[in-house]
Design a protein around this motif. Structure first.
Motif, PDB file in Angstrom:
ATOM      1  N   ASP A 123      29.654  41.643  32.497  1.00 38.29           N
ATOM      2  CA  ASP A 123      29.028  42.062  31.243  1.00 38.29           C
ATOM      3  C   ASP A 123      29.600  43.413  30.848  1.00 38.29           C
ATOM      4  OD1 ASP A 123      27.431  42.901  29.199  1.00 38.29           O
ATOM      5  OD2 ASP A 123      25.545  42.392  30.181  1.00 38.29           O
ATOM      6  N   VAL A 125      28.517  45.738  29.148  1.00 35.24           N
ATOM      7  CA  VAL A 125      27.559  46.838  29.207  1.00 35.24           C
ATOM      8  C   VAL A 125      27.386  47.341  30.637  1.00 35.24           C
ATOM      9  CG1 VAL A 125      25.161  47.480  28.772  1.00 35.24           C
ATOM     10  CG2 VAL A 125      26.357  45.998  27.176  1.00 35.24           C
ATOM     11  N   MET A 126      27.604  46.464  31.620  1.00 34.58           N
ATOM     12  CA  MET A 126      27.346  46.792  33.010  1.00 34.58           C
ATOM     13  C   MET A 126      28.632  47.084  33.785  1.00 34.58           C
ATOM     14  SD  MET A 126      24.123  46.646  33.111  1.00 34.58           S
ATOM     15  CE  MET A 126      23.842  46.697  34.852  1.00 34.58           C
ATOM     16  N   ARG A 127      29.727  47.407  33.094  1.00 35.54           N
ATOM     17  CA  ARG A 127      31.009  47.491  33.744  1.00 35.54           C
ATOM     18  C   ARG A 127      31.311  48.871  34.308  1.00 35.54           C
ATOM     19  NH1 ARG A 127      35.763  46.776  29.988  1.00 35.54           N
ATOM     20  NH2 ARG A 127      34.347  45.336  28.976  1.00 35.54           N
ATOM     21  N   GLU A 243      23.828  55.129  20.054  1.00 33.80           N
ATOM     22  CA  GLU A 243      24.764  54.536  21.006  1.00 33.80           C
ATOM     23  C   GLU A 243      24.028  54.228  22.312  1.00 33.80           C
ATOM     24  OE1 GLU A 243      27.742  53.544  20.505  1.00 33.80           O
ATOM     25  OE2 GLU A 243      28.186  54.471  18.566  1.00 33.80           O
ATOM     26  N   ARG A 245      24.574  52.146  24.560  1.00 37.77           N
ATOM     27  CA  ARG A 245      25.424  51.841  25.707  1.00 37.77           C
ATOM     28  C   ARG A 245      25.822  53.101  26.475  1.00 37.77           C
ATOM     29  NH1 ARG A 245      29.403  46.702  24.437  1.00 37.77           N
ATOM     30  NH2 ARG A 245      27.737  45.262  23.830  1.00 37.77           N
ATOM     31  N   ASP A 246      25.623  54.269  25.881  1.00 40.35           N
ATOM     32  CA  ASP A 246      25.867  55.507  26.626  1.00 40.35           C
ATOM     33  C   ASP A 246      24.896  55.652  27.790  1.00 40.35           C
ATOM     34  OD1 ASP A 246      27.867  56.024  24.880  1.00 40.35           O
ATOM     35  OD2 ASP A 246      26.968  57.814  23.979  1.00 40.35           O
ATOM     36  N   LYS A 247      23.749  54.995  27.676  1.00 42.82           N
ATOM     37  CA  LYS A 247      22.745  55.044  28.750  1.00 42.82           C
ATOM     38  C   LYS A 247      22.262  53.630  29.055  1.00 42.82           C
ATOM     39  CE  LYS A 247      19.224  56.379  25.352  1.00 42.82           C
ATOM     40  NZ  LYS A 247      18.495  55.090  25.323  1.00 42.82           N
ATOM     41  N   ALA A 248      23.248  52.722  29.198  1.00 50.30           N
ATOM     42  CA  ALA A 248      22.922  51.319  29.414  1.00 50.30           C
ATOM     43  C   ALA A 248      22.108  51.114  30.691  1.00 50.30           C
ATOM     44  CB  ALA A 248      24.205  50.490  29.464  1.00 50.30           C
ATOM     45  N   LYS A 249      22.350  51.950  31.702  1.00 51.09           N
ATOM     46  CA  LYS A 249      21.613  51.821  32.960  1.00 51.09           C
ATOM     47  C   LYS A 249      20.113  51.912  32.744  1.00 51.09           C
ATOM     48  CE  LYS A 249      24.065  51.326  36.817  1.00 51.09           C
ATOM     49  NZ  LYS A 249      23.724  50.450  37.942  1.00 51.09           N
ATOM     50  N   GLU A 251      18.542  51.706  29.813  1.00 43.10           N
ATOM     51  CA  GLU A 251      18.092  50.682  28.869  1.00 43.10           C
ATOM     52  C   GLU A 251      17.713  49.422  29.641  1.00 43.10           C
ATOM     53  OE1 GLU A 251      17.657  50.800  25.634  1.00 43.10           O
ATOM     54  OE2 GLU A 251      18.445  52.803  25.247  1.00 43.10           O
ATOM     55  N   ASN A 252      18.570  49.050  30.580  1.00 42.07           N
ATOM     56  CA  ASN A 252      18.266  47.896  31.421  1.00 42.07           C
ATOM     57  C   ASN A 252      17.094  48.208  32.360  1.00 42.07           C
ATOM     58  OD1 ASN A 252      19.031  45.179  32.405  1.00 42.07           O
ATOM     59  ND2 ASN A 252      19.467  46.265  34.305  1.00 42.07           N
TER      60      ASN A 252
END
Length: 509
Positions: A123, A125-127, A243, A245-249, A251-252
């Motif tokens: 994913d 986002v998780m890369r 943005e 995805r800058d803090k996707a961790k 967010e998930n």
């Protein structure tokens, strides 16, 4: 075998070069050449080979159980990605360790190409390959927990603060009253204590409690948040506005906290924030002990392996939560802070000062220097004043006490002390008599203490009490005169407010 068939097809049908075939099939030129040499040694044409099944083709090309060159042992990419999260670990080091185990394994370039190709299948986002102990991602949940006020029965919504370590995804969650600076700061303190150390940087959203001036390129941190980061030696890198995805961790992490914590508590009723947080802590441990899909280890296990060894130690002294405000000094040299009044040096009247609030103290700064400090009070309309902040004239006035006035009078003479005592006792309030007493004492400087003592003696015998009475005796020079003293006890006691210089009925005019 599909790769082998493609190598053979490109050679026999399209007549490509060995290097071109290697590029098209993502194998090394040596491997492609080995496949072609093996098929040539069989003496068969492509038309005969193309119809063979995989098992027959493998037996034909690799007799006597030989291993196919294309079947080199593949690295465990999931394990490699976990290793890459650790500080100091590089692909070069991982390749060297791989070759130490598999001497006939992939070369460095092919090893790296396979690793990056594996990353593209994840994913996007998780890369990210977050290093251990490097980043802590923090945010508030959109879905809120709640509890009931037992006194009023009101349902009170709280805020759910979530923090996620970048390397291990270990999660911290706590309910706070609001998103305001004190709660935002205390939530960070709880996160650092929960992880038992400090990461290199924190990645928050650009909310007002963390960022004073939002900006995509150069956001300005809130002073309290900046002070917190400085105390713990951590760098704040706010995510860009819009943005996620800058803090996707995180967010998930927020999504998982909503599903694993809030959803698990949805049928329970709580009657305080503390009770709510106790329940959240239980569900949080279940979450962090649950094995992660695709990894086979829990967040706590990964944290112990990856993040914990790389975290900086907590400072010896914990951070004290502070609030910063600005205020203008009032004309009475006090500033208003949440309904109470605190003094500053009177020379700052009209100036703007900075106020630092803690749980126990109120510090006031001007031009970056502390000018006053007071114990904090939560009462309303209370004045906390330091005498040194008053003008000199105000301090002198506060130093006037009945006892001090009597001592001043006694230092001149017994009769002067008795006159001051009589003036103080005749007043409704001591403050009303201070000016008269001071005026009486100043008569001694003008006329001499001996004359003042005799004048006070005369006034007391005449039972006329007050500054004006003594002054008139001195002005007329009759402090030593023989006045009729018969029936003095029966004469009415007169005060300064009785017709100027009249002492008593029938007496000296």
């Amino acid at each position: 075998m599909r790769t082998i068939r493609e190598v053979l097809r490109l050679h026999f049908e399209h007549h490509l070069s060995q290097r071109a075939i290697a590029r098209a099939c993502a194998v090394s030129p040596t491997t492609a050449g080995d496949y072609l040499d093996r098929i040539r040694r069989t003496g068969l044409e492509w038309v005969h080979v193309a119809g063979l099944d995989d098992g027959s083709l493998k037996t034909l090309m690799f007799p006597e159980g030989e291993s196919a060159p294309g079947r080199k042992p593949l690295p465990d990419f999931d394990a490699l990605r976990l290793e890459m999260k650790k500080k100091g670990v590089t692909l070069q080091l991982l390749w060297e360790e791989y070759r130490a185990i598999h001497a006939d394994g992939y070369g460095r370039s092919q090893f790296c190409a396979l690793y990056h190709r594996h990353g593209r299948t994840l994913d996007p986002v998780m890369r990210f390959d977050h290093k251990g102990g490097d980043k802590l991602f923090v945010d508030f949940s959109g879905k809120r927990p709640s509890y009931i006020d037992p006194a009023s029965g009101e349902v009170i919504e709280a805020e759910l603060f979530v923090a996620v370590m970048g390397g291990s995804s270990r999660t911290y969650a706590v309910a706070v009253a609001s998103q305001q600076i004190p709660d935002w700061t205390r939530a960070h303190l709880g996160a650092f204590a929960y992880f038992g150390g400090v990461p290199a940087c924190v990645v928050p959203d650009q909310l007002k409690s963390g960022v004073k001036s939002s900006c995509k390129y150069d956001p300005e941190l809130n002073p309290v948040y900046a002070e917190l980061c400085a105390h713990y030696g951590v760098t704040a890198i706010p995510a860009r506005p819009g943005e996620p995805r800058d803090k996707a961790k995180v967010e998930n992490g927020v999504l998982i906290a909503q599903r694993r914590i809030l959803a698990a508590l949805r049928h329970r009723t709580f009657f305080s924030l503390t009770e709510l947080n106790n329940a959240i802590a239980v569900e949080l441990e279940k979450l962090n002990n649950r094995p992660m899909q695709g990894v086979g280890k829990s967040r706590n296990q990964l944290f112990a392996e990856i993040d914990q060894p790389a975290l900086k130690p907590l400072p010896v002294l914990p951070f004290e939560v502070r609030e910063w405000k600005t205020a203008k000094v009032h004309i009475d040299y006090h500033v208003a802070v949440q309904g109470a009044w605190y003094s500053v040096p009177y020379t700052l009247i009209g100036k703007e000062v900075t106020i630092c609030l803690t749980a126990t103290t109120v510090a006031i700064l001007f031009d970056g220097k502390r000018v006053a400090s007071h114990p904090r009070t939560h009462k309303k309309n209370v004045y906390l004043t330091v005498d040194a902040h008053r003008p000199h004239s105000h301090r002198e006035h506060l130093e006037w006490t009945p006892e001090r006035m009597r001592r001043w009078g006694e230092s001149i003479g017994h009769r002067t002390g008795a006159m001051i005592d009589a003036i103080l006792r005749s007043a409704d309030h001591p403050d009303h008599a201070y000016r008269k007493c001071l005026g009486l004492l100043r008569l001694g400087k003008r006329c001499g203490n001996d004359r003042l003592e005799r004048a006070c003696d005369r006034a007391l015998k005449l039972q006329v009490i007050g500054y004006r009475s003594v002054k008139n005796i001195l002005d007329k020079g009759i402090e030593a005169a023989d006045l009729p003293e018969a029936n003095e006890a029966s004469r009415p006691l007169l005060h300064d407010n009785v017709r100027g210089s009249s002492y008593y009925a029938g007496g000296v005019q």
